[in-house]
Design an enzyme around this catalytic site. Sequence first.
Site, PDB file in Angstrom:
ATOM      1  N   TYR A 349       0.842  -1.192   0.000  1.00  0.00           N
ATOM      2  CA  TYR A 349       0.000   0.000   0.000  1.00  0.00           C
ATOM      3  C   TYR A 349       0.883   1.250   0.000  1.00  0.00           C
ATOM      4  CZ  TYR A 349      -4.093   2.891   0.719  1.00  0.00           C
ATOM      5  OH  TYR A 349      -5.097   3.814   0.547  1.00  0.00           O
ATOM      6  N   GLU A 384      -4.442   6.309   5.971  1.00  0.00           N
ATOM      7  CA  GLU A 384      -4.302   5.100   5.146  1.00  0.00           C
ATOM      8  C   GLU A 384      -3.297   4.105   5.712  1.00  0.00           C
ATOM      9  OE1 GLU A 384      -4.333   6.403   0.630  1.00  0.00           O
ATOM     10  OE2 GLU A 384      -3.583   7.987   1.920  1.00  0.00           O
ATOM     11  N   LYS A 445      -2.032  -1.967 -13.638  1.00  0.00           N
ATOM     12  CA  LYS A 445      -2.512  -1.848 -12.267  1.00  0.00           C
ATOM     13  C   LYS A 445      -4.024  -1.961 -12.151  1.00  0.00           C
ATOM     14  CE  LYS A 445      -3.327   1.191  -8.532  1.00  0.00           C
ATOM     15  NZ  LYS A 445      -2.945   0.310  -7.441  1.00  0.00           N
TER      16      LYS A 445
HETATM   17  P1  AMP Z   1      -3.316  -1.747  -4.650  1.00  0.00           P
HETATM   18  O1  AMP Z   1      -2.279  -0.706  -4.815  1.00  0.00           O
HETATM   19  O2  AMP Z   1      -4.672  -1.219  -4.907  1.00  0.00           O
HETATM   20  O3  AMP Z   1      -3.032  -2.974  -5.431  1.00  0.00           O
HETATM   21  O4  AMP Z   1      -3.384  -2.207  -3.133  1.00  0.00           O
HETATM   22  C1  AMP Z   1      -2.501  -1.801  -2.150  1.00  0.00           C
HETATM   23  C2  AMP Z   1      -1.873  -2.993  -1.462  1.00  0.00           C
HETATM   24  O5  AMP Z   1      -2.891  -3.787  -0.828  1.00  0.00           O
HETATM   25  C3  AMP Z   1      -1.144  -3.971  -2.372  1.00  0.00           C
HETATM   26  O6  AMP Z   1       0.175  -3.558  -2.609  1.00  0.00           O
HETATM   27  C4  AMP Z   1      -1.208  -5.257  -1.576  1.00  0.00           C
HETATM   28  O7  AMP Z   1      -0.220  -5.314  -0.571  1.00  0.00           O
HETATM   29  C5  AMP Z   1      -2.571  -5.168  -0.914  1.00  0.00           C
HETATM   30  N1  AMP Z   1      -3.617  -5.826  -1.720  1.00  0.00           N
HETATM   31  C6  AMP Z   1      -4.332  -5.279  -2.719  1.00  0.00           C
HETATM   32  N2  AMP Z   1      -5.239  -6.133  -3.196  1.00  0.00           N
HETATM   33  C7  AMP Z   1      -5.103  -7.282  -2.497  1.00  0.00           C
HETATM   34  C8  AMP Z   1      -5.736  -8.548  -2.503  1.00  0.00           C
HETATM   35  N3  AMP Z   1      -6.715  -8.806  -3.357  1.00  0.00           N
HETATM   36  N4  AMP Z   1      -5.344  -9.489  -1.629  1.00  0.00           N
HETATM   37  C9  AMP Z   1      -4.342  -9.223  -0.766  1.00  0.00           C
HETATM   38  N5  AMP Z   1      -3.704  -8.049  -0.702  1.00  0.00           N
HETATM   39  C10 AMP Z   1      -4.067  -7.088  -1.549  1.00  0.00           C
HETATM   40  N1  PCX Z   2      -4.060   2.743  -3.602  1.00  0.00           N
HETATM   41  C1  PCX Z   2      -2.988   3.647  -3.519  1.00  0.00           C
HETATM   42  C2  PCX Z   2      -3.235   4.826  -2.646  1.00  0.00           C
HETATM   43  C3  PCX Z   2      -4.566   5.515  -2.902  1.00  0.00           C
HETATM   44  C4  PCX Z   2      -4.541   6.979  -3.025  1.00  0.00           C
HETATM   45  N2  PCX Z   2      -4.217   7.633  -1.797  1.00  0.00           N
HETATM   46  C5  PCX Z   2      -3.807   8.893  -1.745  1.00  0.00           C
HETATM   47  N3  PCX Z   2      -3.735   9.616  -2.844  1.00  0.00           N
HETATM   48  N4  PCX Z   2      -3.482   9.384  -0.601  1.00  0.00           N
HETATM   49  C6  PCX Z   2      -1.699   2.967  -3.121  1.00  0.00           C
HETATM   50  O1  PCX Z   2      -1.693   1.773  -2.781  1.00  0.00           O
HETATM   51  O2  PCX Z   2      -0.677   3.622  -3.174  1.00  0.00           O
HETATM   52  C7  PCX Z   2      -4.491   2.095  -4.634  1.00  0.00           C
HETATM   53  C8  PCX Z   2      -5.605   1.488  -3.935  1.00  0.00           C
HETATM   54  O3  PCX Z   2      -4.052   2.056  -5.700  1.00  0.00           O
HETATM   55  C9  PCX Z   2      -5.014   2.236  -2.749  1.00  0.00           C
HETATM   56 MG    MG Z   3      -0.435  -0.594  -5.361  1.00  0.00          MG
END
Ligand code: AMP
Ligand code: PCX
Ligand code: MG
Length: 508
Positions: A349, A384, A445
């Site tokens: 995250y 967050e 992504k």
């Molecule tokens: P994102 O950037 O939206 O992919 O999500 C932020 C972080 O949440 C990722 O880098 C993962 O560590 C975790 N994550 C997102 N989606 C999943 C999922 N479906 N299952 C487990 N972890 C997840």
């Molecule tokens: N994320 C982002 C962060 C979401 C945006 N937050 C912000 N601008 N402060 C991340 O993982 O970096 C996704 C789903 O992508 C959550």
């Molecule tokens: Mg991510």
Amino acid sequence: MSTLPSLIGFCVRIGTEDIPLAAHLAVAGPRLPLQARAAGTVLSGTGVSPQGNGAEGRGGLAVDDGVAVVLAGELYHRDALAAAAATSACTDAELLLACYQCYGPAVFRILNGRFAALVLAAGQVVLATDHASSVPLYVRTTDRTVEVSTEAKALARPPDNAVVDGHGDLAGTVPVAGSPGLHRVRAGTVALLERSATARIPVARAVRTWTPPVSRIMMEPDRAVAAVADRLDIAVRTRLAGEAPTLVLSGGIDSSALAALVSAVQTPARTVSMGTEVADEFEAARAVASHLGTEHTELTVPARDLLRELPFAVAAAEIHDPDVLEYLLPLVALYRRLPGPSRRILTGYGADIPLGGMHRTVASLAELDEIIADDMSTFDGLNEFSPVLSGVAGHWSSHPYWDRDVLDLLVALEPGLKRRDGLDKWVLRAAMADRLPMQTWQRRKLGIHEGSGLNSIWSQALREAGVPPDTVASAKRTMARQLYASVVLSGTPADQVDVDMLLMREVG
Ligand code: AMP
Ligand code: PCX
Ligand code: MG
């Protein structure tokens, strides 16, 4: 020995009398009394330790020579700090105390960590967040007391006996909407509270300890790629701390890169993915898990159950922004389903914020960099990174991409290193190209709100309850506000909120 932090949250009252503060905290784990006398004042309250930390949990408090320190979270680069302060301190609170005695409040300019800290020293109450306020910190001042907590809900209602509640400005903090007198300490800030002869409530002075870089670095692409790989590797290693971590894996580049780095140190690494019957990224995560040979599990949460996590997500994040709640809720749902005892969790995250990953469709580098600058100046208060997200289930999470050293580099790289050869987050992809399957480093992504289906699950539930399609977005906002009012401002336990009732209310 457990290497989890001694405390994952606390609430304390500082005053002349020993009146403990009720521990309305959502973090789960053994509760420990925190009690100290320093500089003629009494500090009393409660700390929450991760399960299984036992007596070590008491390490969140350190007292010496008229100075008391309460620390929730952990410090990185401990060896360098211990050498600089010439101390053999064993807990992070002791280490912070020793460093504070050397450097004073300026120590918070030096620290790289994931923490919220309170220092009680001669005539001063010092409140400090890390660079990202990744452990939120709240304060309420009255004529007699200073109340401090890592969760707003513990201080949301003013104390009955308060004669003066500090409604005015408090330097280094921002007011919390809906709770007059309650303030949140800004990210990368020390708020120093002092009593003066004339003011009835303590007067604050703010010291900024971090700001996001506003300049950008030109670097040879190869050097940038090596620098990113190197800093991220260090951030991951400092976060392993002897404890086998659980990595929440989506199969996107951010979490897959972490899986590769963890696997280089620890085999087999533990990875877990969540999905619903509406959407999942299981195949993408499986490809990474099998390439790296991780011990991988999949968890399917029924769509309706996912929505019933809303009160828990709001209680943990203490926010009412529906978009951010959509990012955080799937993780809360996952953490709550991870069996105990307390685990050390790593998540990708936050990587998208300095790298502009959420904005792959923006046309120009100029626009990309503006968005990154804007996101870096608006994250504070979104919570967050709050440890309560996993703390509601007793686990401790951390975010290597928001390690201070990693973040400083990622933000500062010029945008042409982030968008290159038609790829978003290029510098990270290039840094990991040889460690991950081709399909992973090329994969586009998908946000967690899409990957888990939550965004459409919530919309669908509102439509089924009779909300017209064009008012779904505002119905989400209203629902989030109502949840915030009940689980944060009124302190209703999350498990007593009926999400189905709230959905029905939206029709009216
Ligand atoms: P994102 O950037 O939206 O992919 O999500 C932020 C972080 O949440 C990722 O880098 C993962 O560590 C975790 N994550 C997102 N989606 C999943 C999922 N479906 N299952 C487990 N972890 C997840
Ligand atoms: N994320 C982002 C962060 C979401 C945006 N937050 C912000 N601008 N402060 C991340 O993982 O970096 C996704 C789903 O992508 C959550
Ligand atoms: Mg991510």
